[in-house]
Write a protein that holds these residues in place. Structure first.
Motif, PDB file in Angstrom:
ATOM      1  N   UNK A 107       0.800  -1.218   0.000  1.00 42.57           N
ATOM      2  CA  UNK A 107       0.000   0.000   0.000  1.00 42.57           C
ATOM      3  C   UNK A 107       0.839   1.277   0.000  1.00 42.57           C
ATOM      4  N   UNK A 108       2.137   1.145   0.267  1.00 48.19           N
ATOM      5  CA  UNK A 108       3.027   2.306   0.200  1.00 48.19           C
ATOM      6  C   UNK A 108       3.318   2.723  -1.238  1.00 48.19           C
ATOM      7  N   UNK A 109       2.951   1.876  -2.203  1.00 46.09           N
ATOM      8  CA  UNK A 109       3.061   2.241  -3.621  1.00 46.09           C
ATOM      9  C   UNK A 109       1.799   3.021  -3.957  1.00 46.09           C
ATOM     10  N   UNK A 110       1.918   4.329  -4.045  1.00 39.84           N
ATOM     11  CA  UNK A 110       0.730   5.180  -4.061  1.00 39.84           C
ATOM     12  C   UNK A 110       0.304   5.590  -5.461  1.00 39.84           C
ATOM     13  N   UNK A 111       1.225   6.035  -6.296  1.00 38.39           N
ATOM     14  CA  UNK A 111       0.835   6.528  -7.619  1.00 38.39           C
ATOM     15  C   UNK A 111       0.791   5.394  -8.636  1.00 38.39           C
ATOM     16  N   UNK A 112       0.073   5.625  -9.721  1.00 33.27           N
ATOM     17  CA  UNK A 112       0.016   4.622 -10.783  1.00 33.27           C
ATOM     18  C   UNK A 112       1.411   4.335 -11.339  1.00 33.27           C
ATOM     19  N   UNK A 113       2.231   5.378 -11.500  1.00 30.98           N
ATOM     20  CA  UNK A 113       3.589   5.172 -12.016  1.00 30.98           C
ATOM     21  C   UNK A 113       4.408   4.304 -11.064  1.00 30.98           C
ATOM     22  N   UNK A 114       4.321   4.576  -9.752  1.00 29.38           N
ATOM     23  CA  UNK A 114       5.035   3.756  -8.769  1.00 29.38           C
ATOM     24  C   UNK A 114       4.604   2.299  -8.861  1.00 29.38           C
ATOM     25  N   UNK A 115       3.304   2.097  -8.962  1.00 30.20           N
ATOM     26  CA  UNK A 115       2.792   0.730  -9.025  1.00 30.20           C
ATOM     27  C   UNK A 115       3.255   0.018 -10.281  1.00 30.20           C
ATOM     28  N   UNK A 116       3.171   0.682 -11.417  1.00 28.95           N
ATOM     29  CA  UNK A 116       3.549   0.032 -12.679  1.00 28.95           C
ATOM     30  C   UNK A 116       5.041  -0.294 -12.713  1.00 28.95           C
ATOM     31  N   UNK A 117       5.883   0.675 -12.341  1.00 26.75           N
ATOM     32  CA  UNK A 117       7.327   0.418 -12.391  1.00 26.75           C
ATOM     33  C   UNK A 117       7.744  -0.618 -11.353  1.00 26.75           C
ATOM     34  N   UNK A 118       7.113  -0.593 -10.193  1.00 24.15           N
ATOM     35  CA  UNK A 118       7.453  -1.558  -9.150  1.00 24.15           C
ATOM     36  C   UNK A 118       7.040  -2.968  -9.539  1.00 24.15           C
ATOM     37  N   UNK A 119       5.825  -3.118 -10.059  1.00 19.39           N
ATOM     38  CA  UNK A 119       5.366  -4.447 -10.467  1.00 19.39           C
ATOM     39  C   UNK A 119       6.195  -4.981 -11.625  1.00 19.39           C
ATOM     40  N   UNK A 120       6.582  -4.121 -12.538  1.00 17.74           N
ATOM     41  CA  UNK A 120       7.432  -4.562 -13.653  1.00 17.74           C
ATOM     42  C   UNK A 120       8.779  -5.053 -13.136  1.00 17.74           C
ATOM     43  N   UNK A 121       9.351  -4.343 -12.170  1.00 18.51           N
ATOM     44  CA  UNK A 121      10.640  -4.743 -11.617  1.00 18.51           C
ATOM     45  C   UNK A 121      10.532  -6.054 -10.851  1.00 18.51           C
ATOM     46  N   UNK A 122       9.453  -6.227 -10.091  1.00 23.05           N
ATOM     47  CA  UNK A 122       9.255  -7.475  -9.355  1.00 23.05           C
ATOM     48  C   UNK A 122       9.081  -8.643 -10.322  1.00 23.05           C
ATOM     49  N   UNK A 123       8.306  -8.433 -11.383  1.00 22.47           N
ATOM     50  CA  UNK A 123       8.146  -9.503 -12.373  1.00 22.47           C
ATOM     51  C   UNK A 123       9.483  -9.901 -12.973  1.00 22.47           C
ATOM     52  N   UNK A 124      10.306  -8.918 -13.332  1.00 23.49           N
ATOM     53  CA  UNK A 124      11.625  -9.222 -13.906  1.00 23.49           C
ATOM     54  C   UNK A 124      12.480 -10.030 -12.938  1.00 23.49           C
ATOM     55  N   UNK A 125      12.354  -9.737 -11.661  1.00 24.27           N
ATOM     56  CA  UNK A 125      13.180 -10.425 -10.664  1.00 24.27           C
ATOM     57  C   UNK A 125      12.791 -11.885 -10.495  1.00 24.27           C
ATOM     58  N   UNK A 126      11.548 -12.235 -10.864  1.00 18.97           N
ATOM     59  CA  UNK A 126      11.066 -13.604 -10.713  1.00 18.97           C
ATOM     60  C   UNK A 126      11.494 -14.489 -11.874  1.00 18.97           C
ATOM     61  N   UNK A 127      11.756 -15.738 -11.567  1.00 20.59           N
ATOM     62  CA  UNK A 127      11.925 -16.732 -12.619  1.00 20.59           C
ATOM     63  C   UNK A 127      10.576 -17.000 -13.281  1.00 20.59           C
ATOM     64  N   UNK A 128      10.593 -17.552 -14.466  1.00 22.02           N
ATOM     65  CA  UNK A 128       9.332 -17.983 -15.083  1.00 22.02           C
ATOM     66  C   UNK A 128       8.685 -19.015 -14.166  1.00 22.02           C
ATOM     67  N   UNK A 129       7.436 -18.798 -13.839  1.00 20.94           N
ATOM     68  CA  UNK A 129       6.744 -19.654 -12.876  1.00 20.94           C
ATOM     69  C   UNK A 129       6.862 -19.176 -11.446  1.00 20.94           C
ATOM     70  N   UNK A 130       7.701 -18.153 -11.207  1.00 20.48           N
ATOM     71  CA  UNK A 130       7.858 -17.616  -9.866  1.00 20.48           C
ATOM     72  C   UNK A 130       6.618 -16.869  -9.410  1.00 20.48           C
ATOM     73  N   UNK A 131       6.463 -16.725  -8.092  1.00 20.90           N
ATOM     74  CA  UNK A 131       5.249 -16.146  -7.533  1.00 20.90           C
ATOM     75  C   UNK A 131       5.546 -14.878  -6.731  1.00 20.90           C
ATOM     76  N   UNK A 132       4.565 -13.988  -6.735  1.00 24.05           N
ATOM     77  CA  UNK A 132       4.605 -12.746  -5.971  1.00 24.05           C
ATOM     78  C   UNK A 132       3.402 -12.736  -5.048  1.00 24.05           C
ATOM     79  N   UNK A 133       3.643 -12.665  -3.733  1.00 26.25           N
ATOM     80  CA  UNK A 133       2.558 -12.706  -2.750  1.00 26.25           C
ATOM     81  C   UNK A 133       2.565 -11.422  -1.933  1.00 26.25           C
ATOM     82  N   UNK A 134       1.378 -10.880  -1.712  1.00 30.76           N
ATOM     83  CA  UNK A 134       1.254  -9.651  -0.935  1.00 30.76           C
ATOM     84  C   UNK A 134      -0.177  -9.527  -0.417  1.00 30.76           C
ATOM     85  N   UNK A 135      -0.372  -8.605   0.530  1.00 30.42           N
ATOM     86  CA  UNK A 135      -1.718  -8.314   0.997  1.00 30.42           C
ATOM     87  C   UNK A 135      -1.924  -6.807   1.033  1.00 30.42           C
ATOM     88  N   UNK A 136      -3.185  -6.416   0.885  1.00 31.62           N
ATOM     89  CA  UNK A 136      -3.569  -5.017   1.007  1.00 31.62           C
ATOM     90  C   UNK A 136      -4.901  -4.957   1.741  1.00 31.62           C
TER      91      UNK A 136
END
Length: 244
Positions: A107-136
């Motif tokens: 929830x600390x990712x507030x703006x749309x730009x922050x969310x998009x760039x952060x999610x893109x970076x997290x996806x890149x960090x994952x292997x294919x088939x890797x998972x991202x878990x979070x709660x809001x």
């Protein structure tokens, strides 16, 4: 004045990582301990990764956080990699089986730009088939309505000093809540004020952002027992997967 280092130490006393007591901690620890390589985005003082090592996790553990005072506490363990930076700074390429954002850090990712760039970076960090878990926090629960001085926490810090900590909402603008955390002496003398903004996204908005980042929702829960989201749910718990 109450320093950033003092505040980081106080955080651990107010929010101890304890899977035996807290269902959310137990949920995330179960995912962590079953993954060979884990990136903790917004790791804070590192308590979750510290415990993973104590419990025998032998794989790669990396904690990422922009708060240098919190990282200084995290670095008390040298058998975990600690990196200074926010979610969007994650520069790894297909290196992790699992990425986590716990304690409502998403929830600390507030703006749309922050969310998009952060999610893109997290996806890149994952292997294919890797998972991202979070709660809001689910916006329908309006959790911010309980953030007021009447719900202050009474705590003693590491130096033995009694303190009161509470939150005061300053504004609610759309799905963004601005508030301040106040640390004070029992008599009311304010030692520290810290301002924060959090974004309360609903399911549809979350799914659109995840899909835009190339992440597919694998699991979606309304409680820590993996029950469905209902009109009474206070949380939106998500497990997303990098499909390709």
């Amino acid at each position: 004045m109450y320093s950033d280092a003092d505040a980081a130490g106080l955080y651990d006393r107010l929010n101890p990582w304890d899977p035996e007591q807290w269902p959310a901690d137990r949920f995330f620890e179960g995912l962590l301990m079953s993954a060979g390589s884990v990136l903790d985005v917004g790791c804070g003082t590192g308590a979750m990764l510290h415990r993973a090592r104590e419990r025998g996790h032998r794989g790669r553990l990396v904690g990422l956080d922009p708060d240098r005072a919190a990282l200084a506490r995290a670095r008390r363990r040298a058998d975990v990699e600690w990196v200074d930076g926010g979610a969007a700074d994650a520069a790894w390429d297909a290196e992790f089986e699992l990425a986590l954002m716990v304690s409502h850090a998403f929830q600390c990712l507030v703006t749309d730009d922050e969310l998009r760039t952060s999610l893109a970076a997290i996806r890149r960090a994952l292997r294919v088939g890797g998972r991202f878990a979070f709660e809001t926090r689910h916006p329908q629960a309006r959790a911010w309505e309980d953030w007021n001085p009447t719900n202050a926490s009474e705590v003693t810090d590491a130096a033995g000093r009694p303190l009161r900590v509470w939150h005061e909402v300053e504004s609610v603008a759309g799905d963004v809540v601005s508030f301040r955390e106040i640390t004070a002496e029992p008599g009311g003398a304010v030692l520290r004020t810290h301002r924060t903004r959090l974004r309360f996204l609903g399911v549809e908005a979350l799914d659109g952002l995840l899909a835009g980042a190339g992440l597919t929702v694998e699991g979606r829960y309304g409680d820590w027992d993996r029950g469905p989201i209902t009109p009474a749910s206070r949380e939106i718990v998500t497990i997303a997967r990098r499909a390709s």
